[in-house]
Scaffold this motif. Sequence first.
Motif, short mmCIF file in Angstrom:
data_model
loop_
_atom_site.label_atom_id
_atom_site.label_comp_id
_atom_site.label_asym_id
_atom_site.label_seq_id
_atom_site.Cartn_x
_atom_site.Cartn_y
_atom_site.Cartn_z
N THR A 16 0.83 -1.20 0.00
CA THR A 16 0.00 0.00 0.00
C THR A 16 0.87 1.25 0.00
O THR A 16 2.06 1.21 0.32
CB THR A 16 -0.91 0.04 1.23
N LEU A 17 0.24 2.36 -0.34
CA LEU A 17 0.93 3.64 -0.30
C LEU A 17 1.37 3.95 1.13
O LEU A 17 2.47 4.48 1.34
CB LEU A 17 0.02 4.74 -0.83
N ASP A 18 0.54 3.59 2.11
CA ASP A 18 0.92 3.85 3.50
C ASP A 18 2.19 3.09 3.90
O ASP A 18 3.02 3.62 4.62
CB ASP A 18 -0.22 3.50 4.46
N ALA A 19 2.35 1.87 3.41
CA ALA A 19 3.56 1.11 3.71
C ALA A 19 4.79 1.82 3.13
O ALA A 19 5.85 1.89 3.75
CB ALA A 19 3.46 -0.31 3.17
N GLN A 20 4.62 2.34 1.93
CA GLN A 20 5.72 3.08 1.30
C GLN A 20 6.00 4.37 2.06
O GLN A 20 7.16 4.75 2.23
CB GLN A 20 5.38 3.38 -0.15
N TYR A 24 9.44 5.93 3.75
CA TYR A 24 9.91 7.25 3.29
C TYR A 24 10.09 8.21 4.45
O TYR A 24 11.14 8.85 4.58
CB TYR A 24 8.94 7.83 2.26
N TRP A 25 9.06 8.35 5.31
CA TRP A 25 9.13 9.33 6.39
C TRP A 25 10.17 8.93 7.44
O TRP A 25 10.79 9.81 8.04
CB TRP A 25 7.76 9.56 7.02
N GLU A 26 10.38 7.64 7.64
CA GLU A 26 11.43 7.25 8.58
C GLU A 26 12.83 7.57 8.02
O GLU A 26 13.71 7.98 8.77
CB GLU A 26 11.29 5.79 8.96
N ARG A 27 12.99 7.39 6.72
CA ARG A 27 14.28 7.77 6.10
C ARG A 27 14.48 9.28 6.20
O ARG A 27 15.58 9.76 6.50
CB ARG A 27 14.32 7.35 4.64
N GLU A 28 13.42 10.04 5.94
CA GLU A 28 13.52 11.50 6.04
C GLU A 28 13.85 11.93 7.47
O GLU A 28 14.67 12.82 7.68
CB GLU A 28 12.22 12.16 5.58
N ALA A 29 13.23 11.31 8.46
CA ALA A 29 13.50 11.64 9.86
C ALA A 29 14.97 11.38 10.19
O ALA A 29 15.62 12.21 10.83
CB ALA A 29 12.60 10.85 10.80
N ALA A 30 15.49 10.26 9.73
CA ALA A 30 16.90 9.95 9.97
C ALA A 30 17.81 10.97 9.29
O ALA A 30 18.81 11.41 9.86
CB ALA A 30 17.22 8.54 9.48
N ARG A 31 17.44 11.37 8.08
CA ARG A 31 18.23 12.37 7.35
C ARG A 31 18.22 13.70 8.08
O ARG A 31 19.27 14.35 8.25
CB ARG A 31 17.68 12.53 5.93
N PHE A 32 17.05 14.14 8.55
CA PHE A 32 16.97 15.40 9.29
C PHE A 32 17.72 15.32 10.62
O PHE A 32 18.33 16.30 11.05
CB PHE A 32 15.52 15.81 9.52
N ASP A 33 17.68 14.16 11.27
CA ASP A 33 18.44 13.99 12.51
C ASP A 33 19.94 14.17 12.26
O ASP A 33 20.64 14.81 13.04
CB ASP A 33 18.18 12.62 13.14
N GLU A 60 4.15 7.61 11.76
CA GLU A 60 3.27 6.95 12.73
C GLU A 60 1.83 6.91 12.25
O GLU A 60 1.14 5.92 12.45
CB GLU A 60 3.35 7.65 14.09
N ARG A 61 1.37 7.98 11.60
CA ARG A 61 0.00 7.99 11.07
C ARG A 61 -0.17 6.90 10.02
O ARG A 61 -1.16 6.16 10.02
CB ARG A 61 -0.35 9.35 10.48
N SER A 62 0.79 6.79 9.11
CA SER A 62 0.70 5.75 8.08
C SER A 62 0.84 4.36 8.69
O SER A 62 0.16 3.42 8.27
CB SER A 62 1.79 5.97 7.02
N ALA A 68 -4.29 -0.91 11.34
CA ALA A 68 -5.74 -1.00 11.26
C ALA A 68 -6.18 -1.92 10.13
O ALA A 68 -7.20 -2.61 10.24
CB ALA A 68 -6.35 0.39 11.09
N ARG A 69 -5.42 -1.95 9.05
CA ARG A 69 -5.74 -2.84 7.92
C ARG A 69 -5.37 -4.28 8.24
O ARG A 69 -5.73 -5.17 7.49
CB ARG A 69 -4.95 -2.42 6.68
N GLY A 70 -4.57 -4.47 9.28
CA GLY A 70 -4.13 -5.82 9.62
C GLY A 70 -2.89 -6.25 8.86
O GLY A 70 -2.54 -7.42 8.84
N ARG A 71 -2.22 -5.33 8.24
CA ARG A 71 -1.02 -5.66 7.48
C ARG A 71 0.23 -5.66 8.35
O ARG A 71 1.24 -6.22 7.98
CB ARG A 71 -0.83 -4.68 6.33
N LEU A 72 0.19 -4.98 9.47
CA LEU A 72 1.29 -4.95 10.42
C LEU A 72 0.77 -5.39 11.77
O LEU A 72 -0.37 -5.10 12.11
CB LEU A 72 1.86 -3.53 10.55
#
Length: 87
Positions: A16-20, A24-33, A60-62, A68-72
């Motif tokens: 899903t787009l949310d999985a992607q 993405y946002w975790e990589r961005e957070a690490a880059r900003f850190d 976290e939102r994604s 909620a979808r049961g994918r994780l």
Amino acid sequence: MTETVTETGRRPPHETLDAQLVRYWEREAARFDELSARASFGWISRNYARRAQRAREKAERSRAKEVARGRLPASAQTADRDGDSPS
């Protein structure tokens, strides 16, 4: 083109787009850190730290949507961010 099937004979669910977005946002957070740690001035460092926090919140939102979808599994809400997530 061959289809991948699981041991139950079913096709795996599409990503899903949310999985992607989680990745993405975790990589961005690490880059900003990293940028925050290397910044010369305090105000620049704080700006990057705020951006990293916003990126983590978006991840976290994604992640919550994926749970909620049961994918994780529900434990994925508190997954550690040491780069152990699949890419």
